[in-house]
Scaffold this motif. Structure first.
Motif, PDB file in Angstrom:
ATOM      1  N   VAL A  35       0.843  -1.204   0.000  1.00 57.55           N
ATOM      2  CA  VAL A  35       0.000   0.000   0.000  1.00 57.55           C
ATOM      3  C   VAL A  35       0.875   1.249   0.000  1.00 57.55           C
ATOM      4  O   VAL A  35       0.610   2.211  -0.731  1.00 57.55           O
ATOM      5  N   TRP A  36       1.922   1.240   0.798  1.00 57.29           N
ATOM      6  CA  TRP A  36       2.840   2.379   0.874  1.00 57.29           C
ATOM      7  C   TRP A  36       3.470   2.655  -0.497  1.00 57.29           C
ATOM      8  O   TRP A  36       3.520   3.795  -0.944  1.00 57.29           O
ATOM      9  N   LEU A  37       3.929   1.609  -1.166  1.00 58.51           N
ATOM     10  CA  LEU A  37       4.521   1.782  -2.492  1.00 58.51           C
ATOM     11  C   LEU A  37       3.485   2.239  -3.515  1.00 58.51           C
ATOM     12  O   LEU A  37       3.783   3.039  -4.408  1.00 58.51           O
ATOM     13  N   GLY A  38       2.270   1.738  -3.393  1.00 58.21           N
ATOM     14  CA  GLY A  38       1.205   2.171  -4.299  1.00 58.21           C
ATOM     15  C   GLY A  38       0.871   3.647  -4.137  1.00 58.21           C
ATOM     16  O   GLY A  38       0.728   4.376  -5.119  1.00 58.21           O
ATOM     17  N   VAL A  39       0.765   4.100  -2.897  1.00 57.88           N
ATOM     18  CA  VAL A  39       0.492   5.519  -2.641  1.00 57.88           C
ATOM     19  C   VAL A  39       1.643   6.375  -3.167  1.00 57.88           C
ATOM     20  O   VAL A  39       1.423   7.421  -3.787  1.00 57.88           O
ATOM     21  N   PHE A  40       2.863   5.928  -2.951  1.00 58.11           N
ATOM     22  CA  PHE A  40       4.022   6.668  -3.440  1.00 58.11           C
ATOM     23  C   PHE A  40       3.993   6.767  -4.965  1.00 58.11           C
ATOM     24  O   PHE A  40       4.230   7.837  -5.526  1.00 58.11           O
ATOM     25  N   ALA A  41       3.671   5.670  -5.643  1.00 59.41           N
ATOM     26  CA  ALA A  41       3.638   5.669  -7.107  1.00 59.41           C
ATOM     27  C   ALA A  41       2.553   6.607  -7.630  1.00 59.41           C
ATOM     28  O   ALA A  41       2.773   7.357  -8.596  1.00 59.41           O
ATOM     29  N   ILE A  42       1.394   6.606  -6.988  1.00 59.96           N
ATOM     30  CA  ILE A  42       0.300   7.479  -7.418  1.00 59.96           C
ATOM     31  C   ILE A  42       0.673   8.948  -7.212  1.00 59.96           C
ATOM     32  O   ILE A  42       0.452   9.794  -8.088  1.00 59.96           O
ATOM     33  N   ARG A  43       1.272   9.262  -6.056  1.00 58.86           N
ATOM     34  CA  ARG A  43       1.686  10.645  -5.794  1.00 58.86           C
ATOM     35  C   ARG A  43       2.746  11.101  -6.784  1.00 58.86           C
ATOM     36  O   ARG A  43       2.721  12.239  -7.252  1.00 58.86           O
ATOM     37  N   GLU A  44       3.679  10.235  -7.117  1.00 59.24           N
ATOM     38  CA  GLU A  44       4.717  10.592  -8.079  1.00 59.24           C
ATOM     39  C   GLU A  44       4.122  10.830  -9.464  1.00 59.24           C
ATOM     40  O   GLU A  44       4.484  11.771 -10.152  1.00 59.24           O
ATOM     41  N   ARG A  45       3.195   9.977  -9.881  1.00 60.19           N
ATOM     42  CA  ARG A  45       2.600  10.110 -11.207  1.00 60.19           C
ATOM     43  C   ARG A  45       1.824  11.407 -11.330  1.00 60.19           C
ATOM     44  O   ARG A  45       1.987  12.159 -12.287  1.00 60.19           O
ATOM     45  N   TYR A  46       0.964  11.686 -10.349  1.00 56.33           N
ATOM     46  CA  TYR A  46       0.162  12.898 -10.430  1.00 56.33           C
ATOM     47  C   TYR A  46       0.982  14.145 -10.130  1.00 56.33           C
ATOM     48  O   TYR A  46       0.680  15.215 -10.630  1.00 56.33           O
ATOM     49  N   GLY A  47       2.015  14.038  -9.323  1.00 56.96           N
ATOM     50  CA  GLY A  47       2.871  15.178  -9.036  1.00 56.96           C
ATOM     51  C   GLY A  47       3.652  15.608 -10.253  1.00 56.96           C
ATOM     52  O   GLY A  47       3.864  16.796 -10.487  1.00 56.96           O
ATOM     53  N   ARG A  48       4.079  14.678 -11.064  1.00 59.56           N
ATOM     54  CA  ARG A  48       4.833  15.016 -12.269  1.00 59.56           C
ATOM     55  C   ARG A  48       3.930  15.636 -13.332  1.00 59.56           C
ATOM     56  O   ARG A  48       4.353  16.432 -14.134  1.00 59.56           O
TER      57      ARG A  48
END
Length: 55
Positions: A35-48
């Motif tokens: 879950v932690w890695l999934g949240v990180f991936a989503i934040r990185e995708r939308y942040g970029r």
């Protein structure tokens, strides 16, 4: 070469710890990490996508 040796030693320590933990604890911790890695991936995708290009 030393990096590979250190990585294999660390992997052995982690796998040794998981081998001694109960299965329910291992699965629960794996789910938390996923879950932690999934949240990180989503934040990185939308942040970029929100940033404007420098050009």
């Amino acid at each position: 070469m030393l990096f590979l040796v250190a990585a294999l030693m660390l992997l052995g320590v982690v796998l040794g710890t998981v081998a001694h933990a109960p299965l329910t604890v291992t699965v629960a911790l794996a789910a938390v990490i996923a879950v932690w890695l999934g949240v990180f991936a989503i934040r990185e995708r939308y942040g970029r996508r929100r940033r404007t290009p420098a050009n």
